[in-house]
Design an enzyme around this catalytic site. Structure first.
Site, PDB file in Angstrom:
ATOM      1  N   ASP A   1      42.881 -26.502  62.252  1.00 46.63           N
ATOM      2  CA  ASP A   1      43.554 -25.058  63.160  1.00 46.63           C
ATOM      3  C   ASP A   1      43.911 -24.163  61.915  1.00 46.63           C
ATOM      4  O   ASP A   1      44.550 -25.066  61.203  1.00 46.63           O
ATOM      5  CB  ASP A   1      44.494 -25.911  64.115  1.00 46.63           C
ATOM      6  CG  ASP A   1      44.408 -24.900  65.247  1.00 46.63           C
ATOM      7  OD1 ASP A   1      44.825 -23.552  65.020  1.00 46.63           O
ATOM      8  OD2 ASP A   1      45.144 -24.986  66.055  1.00 46.63           O
TER       9      ASP A   1
ATOM     10  N   GLU B   1      40.275 -18.053  68.060  1.00 45.79           N
ATOM     11  CA  GLU B   1      40.966 -18.416  68.609  1.00 45.79           C
ATOM     12  C   GLU B   1      41.066 -16.299  69.569  1.00 45.79           C
ATOM     13  O   GLU B   1      41.499 -15.389  68.297  1.00 45.79           O
ATOM     14  CB  GLU B   1      42.764 -18.194  68.391  1.00 45.79           C
ATOM     15  CG  GLU B   1      43.669 -18.932  69.885  1.00 45.79           C
ATOM     16  CD  GLU B   1      45.149 -18.609  70.421  1.00 45.79           C
ATOM     17  OE1 GLU B   1      45.711 -17.557  68.840  1.00 45.79           O
ATOM     18  OE2 GLU B   1      45.598 -18.928  70.584  1.00 45.79           O
TER      19      GLU B   1
ATOM     20  N   HIS C   1      46.765 -26.714  74.324  1.00 41.94           N
ATOM     21  CA  HIS C   1      48.284 -26.729  74.584  1.00 41.94           C
ATOM     22  C   HIS C   1      49.598 -25.551  74.407  1.00 41.94           C
ATOM     23  O   HIS C   1      50.487 -25.397  74.696  1.00 41.94           O
ATOM     24  CB  HIS C   1      48.692 -27.151  72.401  1.00 41.94           C
ATOM     25  CG  HIS C   1      48.049 -25.838  71.925  1.00 41.94           C
ATOM     26  ND1 HIS C   1      46.818 -25.501  71.541  1.00 41.94           N
ATOM     27  CD2 HIS C   1      48.999 -24.823  70.817  1.00 41.94           C
ATOM     28  CE1 HIS C   1      46.579 -24.616  71.038  1.00 41.94           C
ATOM     29  NE2 HIS C   1      48.056 -24.159  70.628  1.00 41.94           N
ATOM     30  N   ASP C   2      48.380 -23.879  74.628  1.00 42.77           N
ATOM     31  CA  ASP C   2      49.610 -23.323  75.556  1.00 42.77           C
ATOM     32  C   ASP C   2      49.649 -22.640  76.529  1.00 42.77           C
ATOM     33  O   ASP C   2      49.478 -21.818  77.204  1.00 42.77           O
ATOM     34  CB  ASP C   2      48.871 -21.716  74.801  1.00 42.77           C
ATOM     35  CG  ASP C   2      48.720 -22.046  73.242  1.00 42.77           C
ATOM     36  OD1 ASP C   2      49.781 -22.450  72.249  1.00 42.77           O
ATOM     37  OD2 ASP C   2      48.180 -20.782  72.704  1.00 42.77           O
TER      38      ASP C   2
ATOM     39  N   ASP D   1      59.130 -43.283  65.782  1.00 45.63           N
ATOM     40  CA  ASP D   1      59.888 -41.940  65.768  1.00 45.63           C
ATOM     41  C   ASP D   1      60.317 -40.421  66.946  1.00 45.63           C
ATOM     42  O   ASP D   1      60.811 -39.839  66.526  1.00 45.63           O
ATOM     43  CB  ASP D   1      59.444 -41.873  63.773  1.00 45.63           C
ATOM     44  CG  ASP D   1      58.698 -40.309  63.376  1.00 45.63           C
ATOM     45  OD1 ASP D   1      57.948 -40.673  65.034  1.00 45.63           O
ATOM     46  OD2 ASP D   1      58.526 -39.821  63.056  1.00 45.63           O
TER      47      ASP D   1
ATOM     48  N   ASP E   1      43.856 -19.780  63.972  1.00 46.90           N
ATOM     49  CA  ASP E   1      45.050 -19.344  65.226  1.00 46.90           C
ATOM     50  C   ASP E   1      45.496 -18.123  65.220  1.00 46.90           C
ATOM     51  O   ASP E   1      44.997 -16.841  64.511  1.00 46.90           O
ATOM     52  CB  ASP E   1      45.899 -19.639  64.827  1.00 46.90           C
ATOM     53  CG  ASP E   1      46.827 -19.654  65.429  1.00 46.90           C
ATOM     54  OD1 ASP E   1      47.059 -20.161  66.721  1.00 46.90           O
ATOM     55  OD2 ASP E   1      47.731 -18.702  65.371  1.00 46.90           O
TER      56      ASP E   1
HETATM   57  C1  NOJ Z   1      48.120 -19.355  68.800  1.00 46.35           C
HETATM   58  C2  NOJ Z   1      48.511 -20.803  69.344  1.00 46.35           C
HETATM   59  O1  NOJ Z   1      47.439 -21.234  70.095  1.00 46.35           O
HETATM   60  C3  NOJ Z   1      49.897 -21.021  69.896  1.00 46.35           C
HETATM   61  O2  NOJ Z   1      50.236 -22.361  69.675  1.00 46.35           O
HETATM   62  C4  NOJ Z   1      50.863 -20.718  68.485  1.00 46.35           C
HETATM   63  O3  NOJ Z   1      51.770 -20.421  69.333  1.00 46.35           O
HETATM   64  C5  NOJ Z   1      50.238 -19.035  68.537  1.00 46.35           C
HETATM   65  N1  NOJ Z   1      49.055 -18.605  67.820  1.00 46.35           N
HETATM   66  C6  NOJ Z   1      51.116 -18.615  67.137  1.00 46.35           C
HETATM   67  O4  NOJ Z   1      50.885 -19.660  66.320  1.00 46.35           O
HETATM   68 CA    CA Z   2      55.414 -40.739  64.054  1.00 47.34          CA
END
Ligand code: NOJ
Ligand code: CA
Length: 567
Positions: A117, A273, A339-340, A44, A219
């Site tokens: 997370d 975080e 990932h940010d 998918d 988070d």
């Molecule tokens: C921090 C996270 O690392 C990020 O990816 C997310 O968009 C924001 N918090 C909101 O949850």
């Molecule tokens: Ca998949």
């Protein structure tokens, strides 16, 4: 007098050992997986838990000891899972609870720990709590969120990170009130001042801890507590919003409560975080005797690179200051991407084909030789690079898309914004993992949710596994080195020659053992003069097949990374 001396000695000994107390989470090497992008098993186009299970032997082969998974709970995916609609269920895109249970069991079978997370500054607006909360002013869930009745006028301005107007209050006609959302309109902030909500969260955490997960990453947690009188903030506060949003009210009380109810009952690691607004606040989050969290995850390091470049001096200053602030108490996370962020090799080093491999190895040498728990983001072990989108239609990230709308709506500089995105957008770091040189880089048979980077034919796991000098094999060597040498985990860090413009050099020292790390951060050949050069023993790491030392000089090739034992 003698007693006083003994006391002083004891205190000194205690404070050093507090820092050096052995803990599994200090020795952990964390591999971060963005599940959407790791491995798709049902065609998918979206990575799934079965895909992670399929790749556990690969993860094990890296030598890493823990995995941090970005959120995998039910979610309408406004922000790719950071908008949770059911905290006790698995997102259907990713699979089922049975897949989760199997994944966890298979990880544990391989001695890999799992960090989840926990996204509880906000939920999704599709969470049952919010549906209830918005339905009437006297609903029992009303106070799970932050509401401002419209008859009181417009609420004091709050800045939203993901809103297309930048406004964190959203009017909701159903009850003629505004709700607060620091992130997108579909991510209403939870009301931590409500003890019932807090209990719900601890119960959710216990639900996962009872399943056997080994840690939690909280988070955006530094924003969770709020002053619910919603005072007006000074004009322009949004330029510095962290000063107003972080570490408010009773946040520490909530963390101590969470510690008591959850962390103290299980052998889990905890990391928030964000690390507050200064070193003191960072310590208040993580110093052991406060019974809050295990480690801080500070942003200063990832804030360094700009599209126009950065100075090595700044880089050394930031990492050295954090290290020295935590030299006696507390513990840090060490990372250059997640990932940010866009890909680390583009941001901190050099993605040009001739330098990409060497500079990737150099950065991984850095991450894995610093004090603190290292976090390695999937694909960085291979030196995966930014995708280089040119048009806004190619982006999938809500931050990029709504940021674009905001720039357009406010008559901002769209061209500059697009250049900033190409350099720093989160989507750069979210393209599918590059497994091999077959279609879609072996990510899956369906069209991937985000395109695969064109360079996958060259940069992929299979190719790099075969090449003993690859980035991947260098990464594995570094991981093994860290595991074999506690000095790299616990050893005292000392910066050498701060003023050197090209080279980042430092020593690590523990129980009479000392190692020297020398990293060339530039594409030039360079040289560093230091007395230590005359004193090197075994070479522990080298990202080239040779190096030169002349008396008290070390000559370095572009992005060369060396670690020596010192005699
Ligand atoms: C921090 C996270 O690392 C990020 O990816 C997310 O968009 C924001 N918090 C909101 O949850
Ligand atoms: Ca998949």
């Amino acid at each position: 007098m003698r007693n006083l001396l003994v006391f002083i000695l004891m205190v000194t000994a205690f404070s050093t050992t507090a820092q050096n107390t052995q803990k599994w989470w200090k020795e952990a090497i964390v591999y971060q997986i963005y599940p959407r992008s790791f491995k798709d098993t049902n065609g998918d186009g979206i990575g799934d838990l079965k895909g992670i299970i399929e790749k556990l032997d690969y993860i094990k082969s890296l030598g890493v000891t823990a995995v941090w998974l970005n959120p995998i709970y039910s979610s309408p995916n406004d922000d790719n899972g950071y908008d949770v609609s059911d905290y006790r269920n698995i997102m259907s895109d990713f699979g089922t609870m049975a897949d989760f249970d199997l994944m966890l069991a298979e990880m544990h079978k391989r001695d890999i720990k799992l960090v989840m997370d926990i996204v509880v500054n906000h939920s999704s607006d599709e969470h049952e709590w919010f549906k209830q909360s918005r339905s009437s002013r006297d609903n029992p869930y009303r106070n799970y969120y932050h509401w401002w009745p419209a008859e009181k006028g417009t609420p004091p301005y709050r800045y939203s990170l993901f809103d297309e107007k930048g406004d964190a209050w959203k009017y909701d006609a159903q009850t003629n009130s505004y709700y607060l959302h620091y992130f997108s309109v579909k991510q209403p902030d939870l009301n931590w001042e409500n003890p019932k909500l807090r209990q719900e969260v601890y119960d959710i955490m216990k639900f996962w801890a009872d399943k056997g997960v080994d840690g939690f990453r909280l988070d955006a947690f530094q924003f969770a507590a709020k002053d619910v009188t919603y005072p007006a903030f000074p004009e322009g506060f949004e330029k510095n919003f962290v000063q107003y949003y972080a570490m408010q009210g009773d946040l520490h009380k909530y963390l101590q409560e969470m510690y008591e109810q959850v962390f103290s009952k299980y052998d889990v690691m905890s990391v928030a975080e964000g690390a507050g607004r200064n070193f003191q606040e960072a310590h208040e989050l993580v110093d052991e005797n406060r019974k809050e969290l295990n480690m801080a995850y500070a942003f200063d390091g990832v804030d360094i690179p700009k599209r126009t470049g950065y100075s090595l001096d700044h880089f050394k200053t930031v990492f050295s200051r954090w290290d020295s602030a935590f030299a006696q108490e507390g513990w840090l996370s060490i990372f250059l991407s997640n990932h940010d962020q866009a890909r680390m090799v583009n941001r901190y080093a050099n993605a040009k084909p001739e330098y990409r491999a060497a500079s990737t190895k150099m950065l991984n040498t850095f991450i894995l030789s610093m004090r603190g728990t290292p976090y390695c983001y999937y694909g960085d072990e291979l030196g995966m690079t930014n995708i280089g989108f040119e048009s806004i239609d190619q982006y999938k990230d809500i931050a990029a898309i709504n940021g674009y709308k905001k720039v357009v709506n406010t008559g901002g500089d769209v061209q500059t914004y697009m250049l900033d995105l190409a350099f720093g957008s989160r989507d750069n770091g979210r393209t599918p993992m590059q497994w091999d040189n077959t279609k879609n880089a072996g990510f899956g048979t369906g069209t991937p949710w985000l395109p695969v980077n064109d360079n996958y034919k060259k940069i992929n796991v299979v190719a790099q596994e075969k090449d003993p000098h690859s980035e991947l094999n260098h990464f594995k060597k570094m991981v093994q080195l860290r595991k074999d040498h506690p000095v790299l985990v616990y050893g005292k860090y000392t910066l050498l020659q701060k003023e050197h413009p090209d080279v980042y050099a430092y020593t690590r020292e523990l129980d009479g053992k000392k190692v020297l790390v020398v990293l060339n951060f530039t594409e030039k050949k360079t040289v560093i003069q230091m007395p230590e050069a005359g004193n090197v023993g075994e070479t522990l790491i080298n990202n080239y097949d040779h190096f030169s030392i002349r008396k008290n000089e070390i000559l370095l090739l572009p992005y060369q990374a060396l670690i020596f034992e010192l005699k």
